[in-house]
Design an enzyme around this catalytic site. Sequence first.
Site, PDB file in Angstrom:
ATOM      1  N   GLU A   1       7.093  -8.850   6.463  1.00  0.00           N
ATOM      2  CA  GLU A   1       6.717  -7.902   7.502  1.00  0.00           C
ATOM      3  C   GLU A   1       5.201  -7.804   7.591  1.00  0.00           C
ATOM      4  O   GLU A   1       4.554  -7.190   6.727  1.00  0.00           O
ATOM      5  CB  GLU A   1       7.317  -6.523   7.213  1.00  0.00           C
TER       6      GLU A   1
ATOM      7  N   ASP B   1      16.942  -5.789  -9.090  1.00  0.00           N
ATOM      8  CA  ASP B   1      18.149  -5.869  -8.270  1.00  0.00           C
ATOM      9  C   ASP B   1      17.796  -5.176  -6.948  1.00  0.00           C
ATOM     10  O   ASP B   1      17.764  -3.945  -6.859  1.00  0.00           O
ATOM     11  CB  ASP B   1      19.294  -5.156  -8.998  1.00  0.00           C
TER      12      ASP B   1
ATOM     13  N   HIS C   1      -0.138  -3.298  14.035  1.00  0.00           N
ATOM     14  CA  HIS C   1       0.983  -4.230  14.127  1.00  0.00           C
ATOM     15  C   HIS C   1       0.735  -5.309  15.173  1.00  0.00           C
ATOM     16  O   HIS C   1       1.212  -6.426  15.030  1.00  0.00           O
ATOM     17  CB  HIS C   1       2.289  -3.466  14.352  1.00  0.00           C
TER      18      HIS C   1
END
Lengths: 398, 398, 398, 398
Positions: free
Chosen positions: D96, D299, D389
């Site tokens: 991302e 995990d 972004h």
Amino acid sequence: MSKATLPEIGVSDLLPRLKDQGYDSERVARRRAWIEEKTGVSLAHIGSVSFETEELRGNIENPIGAAQVPMGIAGPVLVDGRHAKGLFYVPMATSEGALIRSYERGMVALTKAGGVQTAILADENQIVPTFFFPGVAAAAAFSEWLPAQFEHLRAIAESTTRHGKLTDVKSYQVGRQVLVNFGFFTGDAQGMNMLVKAADAACQWIQKSYPIASYFVFSGMSSEKRPSGFLLTRGKGKRVTAGALLPHDVLRMYLHCTAEQLFRVWHSTAIGHLSANAIGYNAQYANGLTAIFIATGQDVANVVNAACGITNFELQPEGLYVSLTLPALTVATVGGGTGLPTQREALSIMGCNGASKAKKFAEIVAAAVLGGEISMGAAITTGEFVAAHEHYGRNRPK
Amino acid sequence: MSKATLPEIGVSDLLPRLKDQGYDSERVARRRAWIEEKTGVSLAHIGSVSFETEELRGNIENPIGAAQVPMGIAGPVLVDGRHAKGLFYVPMATSEGALIRSYERGMVALTKAGGVQTAILADENQIVPTFFFPGVAAAAAFSEWLPAQFEHLRAIAESTTRHGKLTDVKSYQVGRQVLVNFGFFTGDAQGMNMLVKAADAACQWIQKSYPIASYFVFSGMSSEKRPSGFLLTRGKGKRVTAGALLPHDVLRMYLHCTAEQLFRVWHSTAIGHLSANAIGYNAQYANGLTAIFIATGQDVANVVNAACGITNFELQPEGLYVSLTLPALTVATVGGGTGLPTQREALSIMGCNGASKAKKFAEIVAAAVLGGEISMGAAITTGEFVAAHEHYGRNRPK
Amino acid sequence: MSKATLPEIGVSDLLPRLKDQGYDSERVARRRAWIEEKTGVSLAHIGSVSFETEELRGNIENPIGAAQVPMGIAGPVLVDGRHAKGLFYVPMATSEGALIRSYERGMVALTKAGGVQTAILADENQIVPTFFFPGVAAAAAFSEWLPAQFEHLRAIAESTTRHGKLTDVKSYQVGRQVLVNFGFFTGDAQGMNMLVKAADAACQWIQKSYPIASYFVFSGMSSEKRPSGFLLTRGKGKRVTAGALLPHDVLRMYLHCTAEQLFRVWHSTAIGHLSANAIGYNAQYANGLTAIFIATGQDVANVVNAACGITNFELQPEGLYVSLTLPALTVATVGGGTGLPTQREALSIMGCNGASKAKKFAEIVAAAVLGGEISMGAAITTGEFVAAHEHYGRNRPK
Amino acid sequence: MSKATLPEIGVSDLLPRLKDQGYDSERVARRRAWIEEKTGVSLAHIGSVSFETEELRGNIENPIGAAQVPMGIAGPVLVDGRHAKGLFYVPMATSEGALIRSYERGMVALTKAGGVQTAILADENQIVPTFFFPGVAAAAAFSEWLPAQFEHLRAIAESTTRHGKLTDVKSYQVGRQVLVNFGFFTGDAQGMNMLVKAADAACQWIQKSYPIASYFVFSGMSSEKRPSGFLLTRGKGKRVTAGALLPHDVLRMYLHCTAEQLFRVWHSTAIGHLSANAIGYNAQYANGLTAIFIATGQDVANVVNAACGITNFELQPEGLYVSLTLPALTVATVGGGTGLPTQREALSIMGCNGASKAKKFAEIVAAAVLGGEISMGAAITTGEFVAAHEHYGRNRPK
């Protein structure tokens, strides 16, 4: 409405202040007359109280009389509990037509099935003050210091009450704030005022012993009269369970459905509860709890926490095992509204008036409410719900 | 208790079935006497009803009389809403000492601040039947078919009611089950019975038109009388908001604290609510809602959904902006218990008795409940809570 | 550590700023060497990237290489969906031993049962800006003004994107704040950046048209990468369902249990979910979703919203009907990490690389994840869980 | 697709079973080739693994290679904790764009503010088996019997593990089912497999000692990899907190906003979280946790529980106090994927590889994630989010 058009508010608009707060019947009447004049309505029925209005002192301020809420009887329900044993009739105060019929049917079915097993699993009210620190490290140091102070805290807390017992202290640090959960046994009282007083004394002792801390006696975490997931595990007041095996023939005769049909209602509505992100699962706890709470002088606002629980239906070869668990049932048989005349009578119907009766009462409540769970489930599967409300209810505008 | 020791249950243990369900005063007395004999208690106060017991028909079954719940008056509160405008006195029925004093103080502070703005943001009750299919593909096909049927569904649903309007149909498929959310406008009634009847008719039409589907009229998703997150966004009944700016001087004079102090209570207890995984945030909605609901003949069990909402306090230079939003306020001014004598009088005090008054009533309720939010917050920050309950309450066991 | 002992922080402690942000392999190596020197560790494996590091631009900043996450294959799973049809092998990247074996077993069982039906029920991403007003009345006026602006908002929002479509605008007023939920169709992209850009343009238009309003483009309500109940009804990205009937013989042969046993796991763990106040119900969504998301270049943090859903098991005469519904499955086949070399290959294994494949991909994911649900359930009822992890896992400290 | 058109499924469709499960590089290549042939895609990048594929044994089944997830470095962040002290660089694996830049900015701001205080508040993993009884009374008897068995249970449970310690046993009865919460200290391992093995041994001992009980080792209540409110209070793994005071000048220079502006973001988005019925409150926990979890071999599915926590911002005269509390941070420095080559290197960057490092690692994670909280908040208030972004991300479809 612009500010310009706001009515002028003067001293004459405030409620009259009367001598000794005005609980004698003459002053209650004068206050009622004041409102009647202000609003132009007659309050004759509200003024019709069957007992001395001085008895209202401590239960209400600015009294004008009483609301008369219709009371009926449901039952009987056969209870096989630790504290309640035998056949009970349950007074319920409500204005919702068909409600008592629904509970009565369920209670009779449970009775015909051989009765309801009940058990009190815990009996501890909660209050959660919150302490403030300059930073997370200081708060963590406090979190570590606190557990060893239990005996001090118990001595201080219990010095404020004749009945309460401090049973647990557990803290939850969130950032630089430490929420301290005090667990109390409050005997037969709902106990909130007892808790507040005892917790406040304990907090003052903490603040003296650990000067860096400031506190509020409430953090909102205990979920008193609020719905929360925390109630399901931490509980509040009585944690009580009730269960019964409904044999096939009882299902057929009294609920007009099969075990499979009733289970399917549970299963499909459990999906509905999950979809709504509900707290717990139930069919109609609030109906039964509210009606019993009003009838017996409970703090009715506690229905919000008391109605957080889990009803379960389980198929087995002999029929359907039905149960409920109410982890936050805050009920009392002394204090609050339990001593008011009609409420005291209602408690007496179940042999639950006064000291040493709160656990018995909690078990009867659980059994009665289970009756409503199975009756509502049956009404859904058989389609009787619509018909029953047409027949018994009148709450259609005329 | 072993099964062997269970009491024998006979016909004589069932409540007596009386002619015409027994609502006339003679038969109500007979039923009461039956219970008195069974339990050995006198029910004289419960039997003291100030009106014809035939009026109880439709509101209760197996009537034995009424619970008298203490009623007082709080206020005044100045409301500047869409439907409510002016100064209102609010009747509250409760047995919790100090409650009315708390609300009264808050309402007066709001009034002195210039009043409370209120608005109804939505007015739509909900019911969510659930339909069953053999598999997820069949359910998906139904989900796609349904939206185009809106006009048919509306015609069918509205044919069952004079007042209700079908406003929305939205479905949520979960596996092979499709939960269909019907939104209804129910006028001045709480409307649940209206909804059930209309939804059942719509479901029967669906089943006829789409034969593969079977259904239950309830799925649990609508969260009627249950706490759920869904209520916050979907709502139930009136979605109402109330807000006011409390200037610094009003805070100081009437609530004895500063804006910063009161805000700090909100902030720290918001953390408590988050920690408990509560639904929404509030100080004491349930107290005020329950007391008003009992006084005015609402379906009191609806407090469980009505108490799901959000109170917000916001610092600004001029003081503290306080507001609440109740997305699931199910209140009525016709039907149900609103027509009972004391309840009708209570509604009349606010000019809210009868048709075309439900929105006005909802706004007054929101304003009054906001009074309780600020008053409780102030009591926490000033430490007055403990003292007030010592003074006004008597709910300590004696 | 007292402030006195805090290390001196200088410019030399900041990460080196390299030309053009340093994505070419030489500068990536230089950055890696800088860290190696600072920390004294060798990063040879992290530096072993099989493709041009310039390809990392847009996916990461301060690159030093790549994590190699073990990838395996589970399946096949037979899918009978709207967009996915046929037999699929599913790449999963994980380091949790036994995970792939668990999913593989479930997928094969579903395949042997005749395949999994799937359907996309909705396809709409969400963003919820929030607008601020001086009071609740001003906010209510805005709430009423907004709906009629939909076409303007659509034009503005869609002018910022080639693929996105504004599908819905719904507002939730809370006090004097109005949360405006924009629904978008984002094609085959996860779409969050598209959403933010479009929503920001729409908000700027609103602010220009309705000058009293200020806003933030995020309110937290959309629950992007957060767990919330709202996701279950409002959804986020694809709402997808998958279901299959497992006949008795398939249950016995592939899952080593009966329909009744597997159902009992569902039922008893549904009670566990309710007790924990969980969002929805599932056995192990997060395991499968995470493994597929890492393998295929999804925004893995979206697992938090994607794992909010409901698995249902239902007994029927022929066997067990199993299904799941994922209302917030935010998956993409273009954009983000989907174009990275290993991730693109992983998508290609399922024929899901590139445009017009997102719905197909979502259906395969749902079918695969359903495999994990039944396999985990079976492992619980048969007690195989412990054994399987002893056998396949090695995540015990040595 | 009708059943008739379903593809024939044969043995040749199942994944090839290879000798010793096929972890050597030749067999991994053969499996990869099989998939390439079945699907017609080249998997050259997936096959490019920089270490011996035998090392994958215990971490995955049916291996075909590895996903390469871009890894970058964020920081430095100055930590002043109990277990972590000093300046740390944090490896993050993500695709991302802008994520690392966001965290880096926040970490640098925290460092310039004088560092982050951290503390481990609890360290206990949870597993909750469930026991079944014929009725609620039998279940209640078991609930009463259980507490006295703690030492027996501890001896049995700890006999199955070298590192685990049984720290607590607490039961929650729901109807006739008793959910038994075992708390374990699992050292530096995530510990789930350790827990399952120990709990299963304890359950077998219970069943032998109390023959009426049957059980499942999982009830769903522990919320492993599931979102639930229970996690906030009961926790799971490390409960860790991190906090820092951001002075006004640091806010201005590094986050480009004032304390008041940043607080207003917190306040308004807290309302958004409450409205969505979210669990806890956070800005972007999942982004940071996921990126660190992938980089370091955790995990990753545990992000779902780990992302349940509470971020708090508090105004004070000197600036803004920012903190977070993660009650369910399940992180490890031994076992699972932590020993894989790239993951081991990533842990080493922070000096967190191997035994006795889990608490240190947890504190660094908390500090890093706090960086993301303030950075996201600042981006919202300044409007930089959209621009960042656009600049750093490329996840727009091309």
